[in-house]
Design a protein around this motif. Structure first.
Motif, short mmCIF file in Angstrom:
data_model
loop_
_atom_site.label_atom_id
_atom_site.label_comp_id
_atom_site.label_asym_id
_atom_site.label_seq_id
_atom_site.Cartn_x
_atom_site.Cartn_y
_atom_site.Cartn_z
N GLU A 190 0.95 -1.27 0.07
CA GLU A 190 0.12 -0.24 0.07
C GLU A 190 0.84 1.25 0.06
O GLU A 190 0.57 2.09 -0.81
CB GLU A 190 -0.88 -0.17 1.18
CG GLU A 190 -1.95 1.08 1.20
CD GLU A 190 -2.80 1.35 -0.05
OE1 GLU A 190 -3.03 2.51 -0.27
OE2 GLU A 190 -3.06 0.21 -0.58
N GLN A 191 1.89 1.26 0.81
CA GLN A 191 3.00 2.29 0.77
C GLN A 191 3.57 2.40 -0.66
O GLN A 191 3.49 3.84 -1.05
CB GLN A 191 4.02 2.34 1.78
CG GLN A 191 3.34 2.53 3.07
CD GLN A 191 4.62 1.99 4.34
OE1 GLN A 191 5.46 1.25 4.07
NE2 GLN A 191 4.55 2.73 5.56
N ALA A 192 3.76 1.58 -1.14
CA ALA A 192 4.51 1.59 -2.43
C ALA A 192 3.51 2.30 -3.42
O ALA A 192 3.76 3.04 -4.31
CB ALA A 192 4.95 0.12 -2.82
N ARG A 193 2.25 1.88 -3.62
CA ARG A 193 1.08 2.32 -4.28
C ARG A 193 0.95 3.69 -4.16
O ARG A 193 0.80 4.36 -5.17
CB ARG A 193 -0.10 1.45 -4.09
CG ARG A 193 -0.99 1.17 -4.86
CD ARG A 193 -2.55 0.46 -4.79
NE ARG A 193 -1.89 -1.21 -4.99
CZ ARG A 193 -1.96 -1.85 -3.93
NH1 ARG A 193 -1.81 -1.62 -2.45
NH2 ARG A 193 -1.51 -3.21 -4.22
N GLN A 194 1.02 4.17 -2.87
CA GLN A 194 0.97 5.63 -2.59
C GLN A 194 2.03 6.40 -3.32
O GLN A 194 1.72 7.50 -3.95
CB GLN A 194 0.73 5.96 -1.15
CG GLN A 194 -0.33 5.36 -0.54
CD GLN A 194 -0.41 5.56 0.91
OE1 GLN A 194 0.34 6.03 1.47
NE2 GLN A 194 -1.52 5.23 1.45
N VAL A 195 3.54 5.75 -3.14
CA VAL A 195 4.50 6.42 -3.83
C VAL A 195 4.46 6.57 -5.18
O VAL A 195 4.74 7.61 -5.82
CB VAL A 195 5.64 5.71 -3.17
CG1 VAL A 195 7.02 6.36 -4.26
CG2 VAL A 195 6.16 6.02 -1.90
#
Length: 94
Positions: free
Chosen positions: A74-79
């Motif tokens: 999820e963090q990667a998706r946001q980045v």
């Protein structure tokens, strides 16, 4: 004399020979017209290269650190959402 290194999508245009099945070529021409054929192929190849770079990075990361958790995904998706919103800067293929 120094050699210039370009990132994906950068540098002067260079002529290359490309063979495609006729049906594929016709589908591209029908979609974008004859004048935009090269631009369409360029965009498709750049997307494929970028996808391969991402796949290679992810595989290397998971080899070194193990599978990504749901939270890390999820963090990667946001980045990525932020990066894509700002533009399309990508590293040179390695």
């Amino acid at each position: 004399m120094s050699e210039t290194t370009y990132s994906i999508g950068e540098g002067p245009a260079t002529r290359v020979s490309l063979s495609l099945p006729e049906g594929t070529a016709e589908a591209i021409r029908a979609r974008v017209g004859k004048r935009e054929f090269s631009a369409f192929i360029t965009a498709a190849v750049e997307r494929e290269l970028r996808g391969q770079i991402l796949d290679e990075y992810l595989a290397d990361y998971e080899r070194r650190k193990g599978p990504l958790s749901v939270e890390a995904q999820e963090q990667a998706r946001q980045v990525f959402d932020e990066v894509f919103a700002e533009g399309d800067q990508w590293p040179a293929a390695s």
